[in-house]
Enzyme design. Structure first.
Site, PDB file in Angstrom:
ATOM      1  N   GLU A   1       1.212  -7.048  17.168  1.00 35.40           N
ATOM      2  CA  GLU A   1       0.183  -5.828  16.841  1.00 35.40           C
ATOM      3  C   GLU A   1      -0.522  -5.155  17.629  1.00 35.40           C
ATOM      4  O   GLU A   1      -0.990  -5.784  18.361  1.00 35.40           O
ATOM      5  CB  GLU A   1      -0.691  -6.183  15.598  1.00 35.40           C
ATOM      6  CG  GLU A   1      -1.043  -4.862  14.722  1.00 35.40           C
ATOM      7  CD  GLU A   1      -2.283  -5.280  13.582  1.00 35.40           C
ATOM      8  OE1 GLU A   1      -1.928  -5.769  12.745  1.00 35.40           O
ATOM      9  OE2 GLU A   1      -3.333  -4.542  13.852  1.00 35.40           O
TER      10      GLU A   1
ATOM     11  N   TRP B   1       0.656  -1.172  -0.161  1.00 34.13           N
ATOM     12  CA  TRP B   1       0.139  -0.143   0.134  1.00 34.13           C
ATOM     13  C   TRP B   1       0.811   1.305   0.265  1.00 34.13           C
ATOM     14  O   TRP B   1       2.028   1.165   0.835  1.00 34.13           O
ATOM     15  CB  TRP B   1      -0.908  -0.072   1.318  1.00 34.13           C
ATOM     16  CG  TRP B   1      -1.756  -1.110   1.229  1.00 34.13           C
ATOM     17  CD1 TRP B   1      -2.123  -1.896   0.027  1.00 34.13           C
ATOM     18  CD2 TRP B   1      -2.781  -1.562   2.232  1.00 34.13           C
ATOM     19  NE1 TRP B   1      -3.324  -2.760   0.467  1.00 34.13           N
ATOM     20  CE2 TRP B   1      -3.613  -2.731   1.677  1.00 34.13           C
ATOM     21  CE3 TRP B   1      -2.941  -1.185   3.610  1.00 34.13           C
ATOM     22  CZ2 TRP B   1      -4.463  -3.466   2.352  1.00 34.13           C
ATOM     23  CZ3 TRP B   1      -3.982  -1.743   4.373  1.00 34.13           C
ATOM     24  CH2 TRP B   1      -4.649  -2.890   3.770  1.00 34.13           C
TER      25      TRP B   1
ATOM     26  N   GLU C   1      -5.218 -12.463  11.986  1.00 24.62           N
ATOM     27  CA  GLU C   1      -6.314 -12.020  12.961  1.00 24.62           C
ATOM     28  C   GLU C   1      -7.477 -12.791  12.367  1.00 24.62           C
ATOM     29  O   GLU C   1      -8.250 -12.481  11.801  1.00 24.62           O
ATOM     30  CB  GLU C   1      -6.534 -10.461  12.886  1.00 24.62           C
ATOM     31  CG  GLU C   1      -5.657  -9.743  13.745  1.00 24.62           C
ATOM     32  CD  GLU C   1      -6.314  -8.506  13.922  1.00 24.62           C
ATOM     33  OE1 GLU C   1      -7.339  -8.072  13.368  1.00 24.62           O
ATOM     34  OE2 GLU C   1      -5.261  -7.355  14.773  1.00 24.62           O
TER      35      GLU C   1
HETATM   36  C1  IDC Z   1      -6.143  -1.523   8.798  1.00 24.56           C
HETATM   37  C2  IDC Z   1      -5.465  -0.114   8.445  1.00 24.56           C
HETATM   38  C3  IDC Z   1      -6.172   0.640   7.708  1.00 24.56           C
HETATM   39  C4  IDC Z   1      -6.763  -0.335   6.329  1.00 24.56           C
HETATM   40  C5  IDC Z   1      -7.429  -1.623   7.164  1.00 24.56           C
HETATM   41  C6  IDC Z   1      -7.778  -2.502   5.970  1.00 24.56           C
HETATM   42  O1  IDC Z   1      -5.058   0.531   9.598  1.00 24.56           O
HETATM   43  O2  IDC Z   1      -5.828   1.918   7.067  1.00 24.56           O
HETATM   44  O3  IDC Z   1      -7.824   0.270   5.786  1.00 24.56           O
HETATM   45  O4  IDC Z   1      -6.547  -2.332   7.943  1.00 24.56           O
HETATM   46  O5  IDC Z   1      -8.675  -3.514   6.594  1.00 24.56           O
HETATM   47  C7  IDC Z   1      -6.018  -4.746  12.791  1.00 24.56           C
HETATM   48  C8  IDC Z   1      -5.430  -5.523  11.500  1.00 24.56           C
HETATM   49  C9  IDC Z   1      -4.852  -4.321  10.624  1.00 24.56           C
HETATM   50  C10 IDC Z   1      -5.799  -3.207  10.619  1.00 24.56           C
HETATM   51  C11 IDC Z   1      -5.744  -2.498  12.287  1.00 24.56           C
HETATM   52  C12 IDC Z   1      -6.609  -1.153  12.017  1.00 24.56           C
HETATM   53  O6  IDC Z   1      -4.559  -6.372  11.708  1.00 24.56           O
HETATM   54  O7  IDC Z   1      -4.736  -4.864   9.314  1.00 24.56           O
HETATM   55  O8  IDC Z   1      -5.226  -2.025   9.933  1.00 24.56           O
HETATM   56  N1  IDC Z   1      -6.442  -3.200  12.868  1.00 24.56           N
HETATM   57  O9  IDC Z   1      -8.022  -1.386  11.469  1.00 24.56           O
HETATM   58  N2  IDC Z   1      -6.638  -5.511  13.843  1.00 24.56           N
HETATM   59  C13 IDC Z   1      -6.899  -4.451  14.544  1.00 24.56           C
HETATM   60  C14 IDC Z   1      -6.942  -3.254  14.120  1.00 24.56           C
END
Ligand code: IDC
Length: 458
Positions: free
Chosen positions: A383, A188, A296
């Protein structure tokens, strides 16, 4: 009359057999649980676990391919200075597999039992027992030679990490805490340009010793998303470059199979098998590569995740017997408390993943972590952020402080989301900053400053 007598003899035979039959050294009988049964065709053996014995020995009795008792109970383990064999009257197995008391053994051309080796795709252990089967997924990559790591770096100091109890430890066995930063989706735009040597150097200067590479699977540009223009080669090249930078700097690097909207890791298990076969082969000689096999899982229970892990872990282990493997848990890597009662089969150097977003996940999730640790489950926070679970919203500093306290007191490794300048709270670089390395505090977001300070021990 004669017939009755014969049956009577059988009955005596069987009872005596149970009473006296014991294998002197190879005490296989203990593993066999079931009951002899009889119907009009004769005796057969029902296992407690369901099913019945066929084409195998049970306590020295041969049961034929239909499952009926056939020959006299004359099979016996024997041994001499050259090893073990199985003698049944004048016959003994050679060049063949034989199941004896529910365990499979291979007997070589000379009749001796094979030990500690592969027989085709099957491995027999030191007791001659078949213990594992090659996955059949073979790597399409070339194995790279072992790299060198710079003096004074984390990897140079600590070597190949190992898990002892619930702790991540150095090769020498000292407890260690990895701390670091996760890339954004590696393809991205808000993240990909931050994957470069100088960027990783900047992170290293904060005290970062681990970088996580988020390889999305199903989202746009994902490894399993073939409906867009992003080619796998671009993803593979990015991973290769990133592992190269981390290695050059002596940092650990997590290759993260970032399932998310796919929910169930089994959705793309075929691709995952090939991916982990390829990467564990490519980096088998690297001490610093860690595999995170499912970011996840969501909408799926632990038993499905475990079955996925029990498929992928042996594939990695075929190439790399000791790399650290991180296993995601259900409900977006929150249900780490479900693991202890039913952990993965091959536990060596496996840790289980918890993710938290401090504004959303509070005391109740911290309790799960504490409970998991008390139950003996090794936990890794691969994470987190201090905003809400969308990656946006506002920062909850008090929840963040509670997490920080827990994590540091238990020496848990942690990785902050994410190395991006997207306009969202979790991005550690300000949206207004377009630099791809060397960020100053004023170019970092509030989240970025918090993460940098934490990593730096402030
Ligand atoms: C989020 C990114 C966001 C993007 C999205 C896509 O921050 O910009 O649009 O993914 O689905 C997770 C995930 C991680 C997420 C993040 C925040 O592992 O991929 O990234 N998040 O939502 N788990 C909890 C939160």
């Amino acid at each position: 009359m004669k017939k009755t007598k014969k049956m009577f003899c059988f009955a005596v035979l069987f009872s005596v057999m149970f009473a006296i039959l014991a294998f002197p050294v190879k005490s296989d009988a203990a593993s066999m649980a079931g009951k002899w049964k009889k119907d009009s065709n004769g005796y057969w053996y029902q296992f407690n676990s369901g099913g019945y014995a066929k084409s195998e020995y049970i306590n020295g009795s041969w049961l034929n391919s239909k499952g009926y008792w056939e020959k006299k109970w004359d099979g016996k383990w024997k041994h001499d200075s050259k090893g073990w064999w199985f003698q049944a009257g004048s016959w003994y197995p050679k060049k063949q597999w034989l199941t004896i008391n529910r365990k499979s053994y291979y007997f070589k051309a000379d009749g001796y039992m094979a030990t500690n080796c592969w027989i085709g795709r099957y491995y027999v252990d030191k007791n001659g027992v078949w213990t594992k089967t090659k996955s059949g997924t073979s790597a399409k990559t070339k194995r790279l030679p072992a790299p060198t790591y710079p003096a004074g770096s984390a990897v140079k100091k600590w070597g190949a990490l190992q898990v002892k109890g619930t702790n991540l430890c150095t090769a020498a066995g000292t407890k260690v805490q990895l701390k670091g930063v996760s890339t954004f989706g590696i393809i991205w735009d808000e993240g990909r340009y931050n994957i470069n040597l100088d960027a990783f150097k900047t992170l290293k200067s904060w005290g970062t010793n681990v970088i996580r590479l988020a390889v999305y699977t199903e989202e746009y540009g994902g490894y399993c998303n073939n409906s867009d223009s992003v080619e796998r080669k671009t993803l593979d090249d990015t991973i290769a470059n990133a592992v190269g930078y981390a290695t050059k700097l002596g940092m650990y690097v997590i290759i993260d199979w970032h399932i998310l909207q796919d929910g169930n890791p089994n959705t793309h298990i075929k691709e995952a098998k090939q991916f982990f076969a390829d990467y564990s082969n490519k980096y088998a000689n690297y001490k610093n590569v860690i595999y995170e096999i499912c970011n996840e899982p969501n909408g799926v229970g632990w038993s499905d995740v475990k079955s996925y892990a029990d498929t992928i872990i042996p594939i990695i282990r075929e190439n790399d017997s000791d790399a650290i493997i991180l296993v995601g848990t259900p409900t977006w890597s929150q249900d780490v408390d479900q693991v202890a009662s039913n952990p993965v089969k091959n536990k060596k150097n496996v840790m289980y993943v918890v993710h938290f977003y401090a504004s959303t996940h509070k005391e109740w999730l911290r309790d799960k972590v504490t409970n998991a640790l008390s139950a003996g489950t090794p936990v890794f926070v691969s994470e987190f952020s201090i905003c809400d679970a969308s990656g946006g919203g506002s920062i909850d500093y008090s929840s963040a402080a509670a997490w920080k306290k827990l994590i540091n007191s238990k020496n848990i490794s942690y990785v902050g989301w994410s190395l991006s300048n997207k306009a969202e709270t979790s991005a550690i670089i300000k949206n207004s900053c377009s630099k791809h390395s060397g960020w100053t505090n004023s170019e970092l977001s509030d989240t970025g400053v918090y993460l940098k300070n934490w990593i730096g021990g402030k």
